[in-house]
Design an enzyme around this catalytic site. Structure first.
Site, PDB file in Angstrom:
ATOM      1  N   GLN A 241     -26.086  -6.653  17.832  1.00 13.75           N
ATOM      2  CA  GLN A 241     -25.677  -8.042  18.011  1.00 13.75           C
ATOM      3  C   GLN A 241     -24.526  -8.110  19.011  1.00 13.75           C
ATOM      4  O   GLN A 241     -23.638  -7.265  18.999  1.00 13.75           O
ATOM      5  CB  GLN A 241     -25.246  -8.645  16.672  1.00 13.75           C
ATOM      6  CG  GLN A 241     -26.337  -8.619  15.602  1.00 13.75           C
ATOM      7  CD  GLN A 241     -27.497  -9.549  15.912  1.00 13.75           C
ATOM      8  OE1 GLN A 241     -27.366 -10.478  16.708  1.00 13.75           O
ATOM      9  NE2 GLN A 241     -28.639  -9.302  15.293  1.00 13.75           N
ATOM     10  N   TYR A 273     -38.794  -5.714  12.304  1.00 15.91           N
ATOM     11  CA  TYR A 273     -37.988  -5.714  13.533  1.00 15.91           C
ATOM     12  C   TYR A 273     -36.563  -5.293  13.141  1.00 15.91           C
ATOM     13  O   TYR A 273     -35.589  -5.986  13.422  1.00 15.91           O
ATOM     14  CB  TYR A 273     -37.982  -7.095  14.209  1.00 15.91           C
ATOM     15  CG  TYR A 273     -39.346  -7.723  14.378  1.00 15.91           C
ATOM     16  CD1 TYR A 273     -40.115  -7.466  15.507  1.00 15.91           C
ATOM     17  CD2 TYR A 273     -39.870  -8.578  13.403  1.00 15.91           C
ATOM     18  CE1 TYR A 273     -41.374  -8.048  15.661  1.00 15.91           C
ATOM     19  CE2 TYR A 273     -41.121  -9.166  13.551  1.00 15.91           C
ATOM     20  CZ  TYR A 273     -41.860  -8.903  14.676  1.00 15.91           C
ATOM     21  OH  TYR A 273     -43.100  -9.489  14.818  1.00 15.91           O
ATOM     22  N   GLU A 297     -39.554  -0.795  12.803  1.00  9.05           N
ATOM     23  CA  GLU A 297     -38.947  -1.004  14.114  1.00  9.05           C
ATOM     24  C   GLU A 297     -39.725  -0.193  15.149  1.00  9.05           C
ATOM     25  O   GLU A 297     -40.111   0.949  14.883  1.00  9.05           O
ATOM     26  CB  GLU A 297     -37.466  -0.569  14.032  1.00  9.05           C
ATOM     27  CG  GLU A 297     -36.780  -0.202  15.294  1.00  9.05           C
ATOM     28  CD  GLU A 297     -36.654  -1.358  16.282  1.00  9.05           C
ATOM     29  OE1 GLU A 297     -36.269  -2.471  15.890  1.00  9.05           O
ATOM     30  OE2 GLU A 297     -36.956  -1.118  17.474  1.00  9.05           O
ATOM     31  N   ASP A 350     -36.715 -10.374  11.878  1.00  7.16           N
ATOM     32  CA  ASP A 350     -35.729 -10.718  12.913  1.00  7.16           C
ATOM     33  C   ASP A 350     -36.326 -10.343  14.273  1.00  7.16           C
ATOM     34  O   ASP A 350     -35.876  -9.395  14.916  1.00  7.16           O
ATOM     35  CB  ASP A 350     -34.430  -9.935  12.626  1.00  7.16           C
ATOM     36  CG  ASP A 350     -33.315 -10.257  13.612  1.00  7.16           C
ATOM     37  OD1 ASP A 350     -33.467 -11.196  14.415  1.00  7.16           O
ATOM     38  OD2 ASP A 350     -32.286  -9.555  13.573  1.00  7.16           O
ATOM     39  N   CYS A 377     -33.543 -16.122  17.205  1.00  8.12           N
ATOM     40  CA  CYS A 377     -32.613 -16.462  18.294  1.00  8.12           C
ATOM     41  C   CYS A 377     -33.229 -17.494  19.229  1.00  8.12           C
ATOM     42  O   CYS A 377     -32.592 -17.866  20.214  1.00  8.12           O
ATOM     43  CB  CYS A 377     -32.160 -15.218  19.042  1.00  8.12           C
ATOM     44  SG  CYS A 377     -33.499 -14.274  19.742  1.00  8.12           S
TER      45      CYS A 377
HETATM   46  C1  LIG Z   1     -33.456  -9.148  17.445  1.00  3.19           C
HETATM   47  S1  LIG Z   1     -33.534  -7.410  17.256  1.00  3.19           S
HETATM   48  C2  LIG Z   1     -33.107  -7.273  15.546  1.00  3.19           C
HETATM   49  C3  LIG Z   1     -32.625  -5.947  15.079  1.00  3.19           C
HETATM   50  C4  LIG Z   1     -31.926  -5.937  13.733  1.00  3.19           C
HETATM   51  N1  LIG Z   1     -32.547  -6.779  12.741  1.00  3.19           N
HETATM   52  C5  LIG Z   1     -30.455  -6.292  13.882  1.00  3.19           C
HETATM   53  O1  LIG Z   1     -30.042  -7.389  13.512  1.00  3.19           O
HETATM   54  O2  LIG Z   1     -29.701  -5.458  14.395  1.00  3.19           O
HETATM   55  C6  LIG Z   1     -35.253  -7.146  17.336  1.00  3.19           C
HETATM   56  C7  LIG Z   1     -35.692  -5.705  17.180  1.00  3.19           C
HETATM   57  O3  LIG Z   1     -37.123  -5.679  17.166  1.00  3.19           O
HETATM   58  C8  LIG Z   1     -37.593  -4.550  17.884  1.00  3.19           C
HETATM   59  N2  LIG Z   1     -38.954  -4.915  18.280  1.00  3.19           N
HETATM   60  C9  LIG Z   1     -39.360  -5.691  19.296  1.00  3.19           C
HETATM   61  N3  LIG Z   1     -40.705  -5.875  19.252  1.00  3.19           N
HETATM   62  C10 LIG Z   1     -41.142  -5.192  18.167  1.00  3.19           C
HETATM   63  C11 LIG Z   1     -42.421  -5.018  17.563  1.00  3.19           C
HETATM   64  N4  LIG Z   1     -43.524  -5.591  18.073  1.00  3.19           N
HETATM   65  N5  LIG Z   1     -42.512  -4.273  16.453  1.00  3.19           N
HETATM   66  C12 LIG Z   1     -41.401  -3.688  15.921  1.00  3.19           C
HETATM   67  N6  LIG Z   1     -40.167  -3.829  16.441  1.00  3.19           N
HETATM   68  C13 LIG Z   1     -40.034  -4.575  17.547  1.00  3.19           C
HETATM   69  C14 LIG Z   1     -36.578  -4.358  18.991  1.00  3.19           C
HETATM   70  O4  LIG Z   1     -36.579  -3.004  19.426  1.00  3.19           O
HETATM   71  C15 LIG Z   1     -35.264  -4.762  18.298  1.00  3.19           C
HETATM   72  O5  LIG Z   1     -34.650  -3.641  17.718  1.00  3.19           O
END
Ligand SMILES: C[S@@+](CC[C@H](N)C(=O)[O-])C[C@H]1O[C@@H](n2cnc3c(N)ncnc32)[C@H](O)[C@@H]1O
Length: 423
Positions: A241, A273, A297, A350, A377
């Site tokens: 974040q 995620y 993830e 998320d 977001c």
């Molecule tokens: C907004 S971040 C949230 C991370 C965590 N919840 C945090 O608050 O620190 C979104 C995460 O989703 C992962 N991501 C993106 N597309 C994805 C997918 N299709 N499947 C799994 N993870 C994914 C990204 O690598 C990233 O770490």
């Protein structure tokens, strides 16, 4: 007539999603930057599309009571629009009014894209009002052009703007802007400051696509971030974040969003995620060491760290994989007892800016967990997914808004949904 030679006088009526404002010219919608609803401005047309035009304010003819000198002189309306630094589209608006505009954006997105009538309140991160919303960024990406200039892109273009300061960022970050001698071939420079006060600068040969989380190289150095006394390890170029207070705010927002009566620590709880496990840890902290939760993830490096970060919870595990593929496999292989555990479970999701999307929402509906906590977001992507969820058996029980990006148009929202037969 060249579009960029056309000036319009516009009455600005509302805020739109994406950091621009709405006006009309001869019946056509004009999205205008650097304005405030209620103002009359002189604007230069930047782009003409068949259904709308885009324009930039060049003079404020009648100013809103909420107008302030821009917090970042490099982005001020006094400069030519092509020379205005991007990334602080609301910096000319009083901070409290920025939040009220963000409330409008989230509330209208819910109404338009989900048919949900629910006024949403957007709260400040503690301490931001006293700091006038400055100094919060712990991560900044600057661009480098062919002439070696370093800075943010101009709003709406890929022109690099050299800037003397970065008021939205922690002061330690601005001190690290390289003023000369950037090695040839460098396309962008990432600067971060950890919660422990360490700054790191990394040069990239290739630009990252806007809105995309960085890919954590296997050999990137590991850093430590602290949230409420708990340490999280992650790759230097991994997702974290951006606002120094955001991880704590989201931890509490997710804990508060959970319906405690429906939470079953022994159920098949999921953190989709999951990054390095921040929100799985939030549930573990709230519901105890035995809480079963699987964090999913795509980044293998992040999952490795999530495994370490969640080690104290015997019921927590981290799995590498794309969420849609993970859910597909669950649907294909989970037997009766496992499906029952999922149906009793709580799912935190998320996703990146684009949202979970149609397929993942369909998979969740089929798995039918008792409750969902959706951290978003992008209010429009959230609203689209909420529209699909509420049409397919979930009841929205609340949405909280969080101003994790002061002086920009961005806003974070946390939505709670309960399976309708349990609501
Ligand atoms: C907004 S971040 C949230 C991370 C965590 N919840 C945090 O608050 O620190 C979104 C995460 O989703 C992962 N991501 C993106 N597309 C994805 C997918 N299709 N499947 C799994 N993870 C994914 C990204 O690598 C990233 O770490």
């Amino acid at each position: 007539m060249q579009p960029d030679s056309q000036f319009l006088e516009l009455d600005v009526t509302n805020v739109a999603h994406g950091g621009v404002f709405i006006a009309r010219h001869e019946g056509r919608v004009v999205f205008v930057s650097d304005a405030i609803p209620g103002e009359r401005v002189r604007a230069r047309v930047r782009r003409q599309k068949s259904s709308f035009w885009e324009a930039d304010t060049v003079e404020v003819l009648s100013a809103s009571e909420h107008r302030r000198d821009h917090v970042w002189a490099s982005a001020s309306v006094d400069r030519d629009p092509a020379e205005r630094a991007g990334g602080a589209e609301f910096g000319h608006i009083a901070l409290a009014h920025q939040r009220s505009l963000k409330e409008t954006v989230v509330t209208e997105a819910l109404s338009r894209f989900a048919g949900i009538d629910l006024p949403v309140t957007v709260s400040a991160v503690p301490g931001d009002d006293a700091a006038n919303g400055l100094g919060w960024r712990t991560r900044v990406s600057l661009q480098v052009d062919d002439a070696g200039r370093v800075g943010p892109y101009a709003a709406g273009s890929h022109t690099v703007i050299e800037v003397p300061d970065l008021p939205l960022a922690h002061a330690d970050i601005a001190a690290q802007i390289p003023r000369s001698g950037v090695p040839a071939g460098t396309a962008s420079i990432d600067i971060l400051r950890t919660s422990g006060g360490e700054t790191r600068v990394s040069l990239r040969a290739q630009q990252r696509r806007r809105g995309r989380a960085p890919v954590a190289a296997a050999d990137a150095p590991t850093i430590v971030e602290t949230v409420g006394g708990r340490e999280f390890r992650l790759a230097e170029n991994g997702f974290w974040q951006v606002h120094h207070g955001a991880a704590q705010v989201l931890t509490e927002a997710v804990q508060n969003a959970v319906n405690r009566g429906l939470f079953d620590p022994a159920a098949g709880n999921l953190d989709l995620y999951g990054g390095v496990g921040l929100l799985a840890a939030a549930l573990g902290d709230r519901f105890g060491a035995g809480t079963r939760i699987t964090s999913v993830e795509a980044s293998e490096r992040a999952t490795t760290h999530a495994g370490e970060n969640l080690a104290e919870w015997v019921g927590a595990r981290a799995q590498t994989g794309r969420v849609d593929q993970f859910l597909d496999e669950l649907l294909a292989t989970a037997g009766g007892a496992a499906r029952d555990r999922i149906a009793a479970g709580t799912v935190v999701l998320d996703p990146p800016r684009a949202g979970a999307g149609k397929r993942v929402v369909e998979q969740l509906v089929e798995l039918a967990p008792a409750q969902l906590i959706y951290v978003a977001c992008d209010p429009v992507a959230l609203a689209r997914d909420l529209g699909q969820l509420t049409a397919a058996g979930y009841t929205l029980t609340g949405v909280t808004g969080h101003d994790l990006f002061p002086h920009t148009h961005h806003v974070e929202a946390v939505a709670s949904l309960v399976r309708t037969d349990l609501a």
